[in-house]
Design a protein around this motif. Structure first.
Motif, mmCIF file in Angstrom:
data_model
loop_
_atom_site.group_PDB
_atom_site.id
_atom_site.type_symbol
_atom_site.label_atom_id
_atom_site.label_comp_id
_atom_site.label_asym_id
_atom_site.label_seq_id
_atom_site.Cartn_x
_atom_site.Cartn_y
_atom_site.Cartn_z
ATOM 1 N N SER A 129 65.482 79.675 179.672
ATOM 2 C CA SER A 129 64.340 80.539 179.390
ATOM 3 C C SER A 129 64.131 80.583 177.882
ATOM 4 N N GLN A 130 63.163 81.364 177.434
ATOM 5 C CA GLN A 130 62.817 81.328 176.010
ATOM 6 C C GLN A 130 62.494 82.710 175.455
ATOM 7 N N ASN A 131 63.093 83.022 174.315
ATOM 8 C CA ASN A 131 62.613 84.086 173.450
ATOM 9 C C ASN A 131 61.535 83.494 172.545
ATOM 10 N N VAL A 132 60.491 84.254 172.285
ATOM 11 C CA VAL A 132 59.418 83.793 171.408
ATOM 12 C C VAL A 132 59.512 84.564 170.091
ATOM 13 N N ILE A 133 59.524 83.840 168.966
ATOM 14 C CA ILE A 133 59.778 84.454 167.662
ATOM 15 C C ILE A 133 58.720 84.021 166.654
ATOM 16 N N GLY A 134 58.103 85.007 166.017
ATOM 17 C CA GLY A 134 57.206 84.745 164.899
ATOM 18 C C GLY A 134 57.627 85.567 163.703
ATOM 19 N N ILE A 135 57.278 85.103 162.506
ATOM 20 C CA ILE A 135 57.687 85.815 161.289
ATOM 21 C C ILE A 135 56.541 85.844 160.289
ATOM 22 N N LEU A 136 56.406 86.985 159.632
ATOM 23 C CA LEU A 136 55.530 87.132 158.473
ATOM 24 C C LEU A 136 56.454 87.239 157.261
ATOM 25 N N PRO A 137 56.655 86.152 156.504
ATOM 26 C CA PRO A 137 57.638 86.164 155.415
ATOM 27 C C PRO A 137 57.318 87.209 154.350
ATOM 28 N N GLY A 138 58.365 87.844 153.841
ATOM 29 C CA GLY A 138 58.192 88.858 152.818
ATOM 30 C C GLY A 138 57.766 88.277 151.485
ATOM 31 N N SER A 139 57.065 89.062 150.688
ATOM 32 C CA SER A 139 56.531 88.590 149.407
ATOM 33 C C SER A 139 57.568 88.630 148.289
ATOM 34 N N GLU A 140 58.564 89.523 148.399
ATOM 35 C CA GLU A 140 59.552 89.663 147.331
ATOM 36 C C GLU A 140 60.983 89.461 147.817
ATOM 37 N N ARG A 141 61.301 89.946 149.033
ATOM 38 C CA ARG A 141 62.659 89.840 149.566
ATOM 39 C C ARG A 141 62.585 89.227 150.968
ATOM 40 N N PRO A 142 62.217 87.952 151.035
ATOM 41 C CA PRO A 142 61.994 87.341 152.348
ATOM 42 C C PRO A 142 63.254 87.187 153.192
ATOM 43 N N ASP A 143 64.438 87.318 152.569
ATOM 44 C CA ASP A 143 65.673 87.191 153.336
ATOM 45 C C ASP A 143 66.199 88.551 153.809
ATOM 46 N N GLU A 144 65.347 89.572 153.780
ATOM 47 C CA GLU A 144 65.631 90.865 154.384
ATOM 48 C C GLU A 144 64.593 91.070 155.483
ATOM 49 N N TYR A 145 65.042 91.469 156.687
ATOM 50 C CA TYR A 145 64.178 91.389 157.856
ATOM 51 C C TYR A 145 64.033 92.744 158.555
ATOM 52 N N VAL A 146 62.815 93.020 158.972
ATOM 53 C CA VAL A 146 62.510 94.181 159.812
ATOM 54 C C VAL A 146 62.071 93.646 161.171
ATOM 55 N N VAL A 195 67.333 94.783 158.396
ATOM 56 C CA VAL A 195 67.310 96.168 157.922
ATOM 57 C C VAL A 195 67.388 97.145 159.085
ATOM 58 N N GLY A 196 66.631 96.865 160.120
ATOM 59 C CA GLY A 196 66.531 97.733 161.280
ATOM 60 C C GLY A 196 65.375 97.256 162.126
ATOM 61 N N GLY A 197 65.097 97.990 163.187
ATOM 62 C CA GLY A 197 64.026 97.530 164.051
ATOM 63 C C GLY A 197 63.462 98.619 164.928
ATOM 64 N N ILE A 198 62.346 98.274 165.573
ATOM 65 C CA ILE A 198 61.692 99.163 166.519
ATOM 66 C C ILE A 198 61.413 98.373 167.793
ATOM 67 N N ASN A 199 61.602 99.026 168.911
ATOM 68 C CA ASN A 199 61.431 98.389 170.213
ATOM 69 C C ASN A 199 60.275 99.036 170.960
ATOM 70 N N MET A 200 59.521 98.215 171.670
ATOM 71 C CA MET A 200 58.357 98.711 172.412
ATOM 72 C C MET A 200 58.469 98.268 173.867
#
Length: 567
Positions: free
Chosen positions: A311-328, A410-415
């Motif tokens: 099966s597959q997880n689908v992943i997209g990213i909007l890279p950060g402008s200053e700290r792209p290696d920190e993720y929300v 950093v952390g996350g939110i689930n829907m």
């Protein structure tokens, strides 16, 4: 966008109210020191929400069962919409992360037969009991397995509790109560957090512990109130194809059969053993409880069709402008149950419109809004996971094999399931007081003129029942919100009626279908909160932590201590 620091007076007061006795919520910062930027409202598209929810929950997608054509269509829609929203592929050059699973479909189920050598009690599959196997065996046969009542089936040495103490259940069938011992407590104080369910109350834990104890089978006694759902949910969820992670060479032990029995069935079995369910239940609520050998045996059998698939997880990213290696992180599950127990009109497609086409649509709508606003300082990750309905499998797989390091997340939110109920004055916080993310939530609530209400059903254990839990177990602070129940029109009575109607008539059933007449205003208000919270975390310099004493704090502290970057 406004990037000045948010005034924390009212925010901190609200966050501390949610945190209860945890006070200053220590971590990298105290609550008073958290950097919570003020952000403008997001430009969120209700048409995106409608379009994707309508599409994913149509009969054409056949209930979005992992490993089916419905999955292929779902993944195609999400990758197309993520790209159109302005995201980049989240797994290198790929939009997906492959998740290896095995699907087991049982057939020719024999009744569950209970005997004391003289009298046979026979129970029909589906209406009176359900059972599946987690083992990859062509045939499952439970034969004359001795039965033991083990109360709530909990072994928690840190809480001074062991329902298995002094009893050998190897090769036997354990009968287990749902939830945990103090779920009927009015408040939230007690060995197992009072009315609030702990992980020990979840069926997943109970089966895992039974397997660790060597049991051949585990049967949970269904009771609607402590389970927080009716038998119809158990029947629809446990009588079709079941997906599991593929087992490796050093996989943990598994029982032969895991299942449920109706409460009246359990009462009859115990009566035949000379026991009383109510008396045993009362005894099981105390730490002095001792398991009871029933002098009965259990037998059943069924055949299993198996297929391995990815099966597959689908992943997209909007890279950060200053700290792209920190993720929300933003998460929602795209899957549902496929075909399930038919409604009276013969409809057997579990479309999963609310659960969780709405949350999946929200990922796209949020991605669009954040891309329109421009990249924040930290990267935003949008993760649509598979096989949530099978036990959070896609989320667990990502959390165990993260594309983006968890100590840099950093952390996350689930829907999970935006209930269509109209606008509300409040938002329901599932698991309040667990982490410093409460302060970010409170800032968003202040900006939108709303308030937080702790989960009105803490005994349901909702914090352990959706994808964020897989990340929380790995130490990543995760926030989980439900729609509010204090509706602008009709107040709490109206909100509770909407929730009850969905739970009783549509949840995990064929009638969770899209309705063109839905009022989306409440959903969009909730989505605005998710936008603000995600944006605030992505613009912040803080690394929110779990509160002191929280069950996930030690894991995060250990992860951060060993990290060269990130938290």
């Amino acid at each position: 966008m406004i990037t000045r620091a948010f005034g924390l007076g009212a925010v901190l007061a609200g966050a501390l109210a949610l945190a209860g006795c945890d006070g200053m919520m220590p971590g990298g910062d105290t609550a008073a020191e958290l950097d919570i930027p003020e952000v403008e409202a997001g430009d969120l598209s209700v048409e995106t929400m409608k379009d994707i929810t309508r599409t994913l929950s149509s009969d054409e997608f056949d209930g979005r069962m992992p490993g089916t054509e419905g999955e292929a269509k779902t993944v195609a829609v999400l990758t197309e919409r993520f790209a159109a929203a302005g995201l980049q592929p989240g797994n290198g050059d790929s939009w997906v992360q492959e998740v290896p699973l095995v699907e087991i479909t049982s057939k020719n189920q024999a009744p569950l037969t209970i005997t004391n050598g003289e009298t046979d009690l026979v129970y029909d599959f589906g209406s009176e009991w359900v059972g599946v196997t987690y083992r990859e065996d062509a045939r499952t046969q439970l034969a004359n397995s001795e039965m033991v009542f083990v109360g709530y089936g909990i072994n928690a040495p840190e809480r001074g509790w062991n329902d298995y103490e002094g009893v050998d259940v190897k090769g036997k069938t354990v009968v287990i109560l749902v939830n945990d011992p103090d779920y009927e407590t009015e408040g939230l104080e007690g060995t197992f957090n009072g009315r609030a369910m702990t992980f020990y109350g979840r069926w997943t834990y109970k089966y895992e512990e039974a397997a660790r104890q060597g049991a051949a089978a585990a049967l949970i006694v269904h009771d609607t109130e402590p389970a927080s759902y009716g038998w119809n949910v158990v029947e629809s969820s446990w009588t079709g194809p079941q997906a599991y992670p593929q087992r490796g060479d050093n996989a943990p032990p598994m029982t032969m059969v895991n299942g449920w029995v109706q409460k009246d069935v359990a009462r009859e079995i115990l009566a035949a053993a000379g026991q009383d369910l109510d008396t045993l239940t009362a005894a099981a609520k105390t730490e002095k409880f001792e398991a009871v050998e029933l002098g009965m045996t259990a037998s059943t059998s069924f055949e299993n069709d198996m297929r391995s698939f990815t099966s597959q997880n689908v992943i997209g990213i909007l890279p950060g402008s200053e700290r792209p290696d920190e993720y929300v992180l933003h998460t929602a599950h795209w899957d549902h149950l496929g075909r399930c127990t038919a409604a009276p009109d013969g409809d057997d497609i579990c479309n999963g419109a609310v659960d969780n086409a709405t949350g999946t649509a929200a990922l796209v709508a949020l991605a669009e809004a954040h891309a329109k606003a421009g990249a924040p300082k930290r990267s935003l990750v949008f993760l649509a996971v598979t096989a949530e309905e099978s036990g959070l499998l896609g989320a667990y797989y990502y959390a165990s094999n993260p594309v983006f390091p968890l100590d840099q997340t950093v952390g996350g939110i689930n829907m999970d399931a935006f209930l269509i109920a109209g606008p509300a004055k409040d938002v329901t916080v599932v698991g309040p007081g667990k982490s410093q993310l409460d302060a970010f939530l409170e800032a968003a609530l202040v900006a939108d003129g709303r308030v937080a209400t702790p989960n009105p059903n803490p005994e349901a254990g909702y914090y352990y029942r959706s994808d964020h839990f897989a990340f929380a177990k790995q130490g990543v602070p995760m926030l989980y919100l439900d729609g509010g129940e204090d509706l602008i029109e009709g107040g709490r009575e109206a909100g509770q009626a909407v929730s009850a109607d969905y739970r009783e008539n549509r949840y995990h059933g064929p009638k969770d279908e899209f309705d063109e007449s839905w009022d989306w205003s409440g959903v969009m208000a909730d989505l605005q909160l998710f936008y603000r919270i995600g944006r605030m975390m992505a613009e912040s310099t803080s690394w929110p932590s779990w509160n002191e004493g929280d069950e996930f704090r030690a894991t995060r502290d250990e992860s951060c201590a060993s990290a060269d970057t990130g938290c």
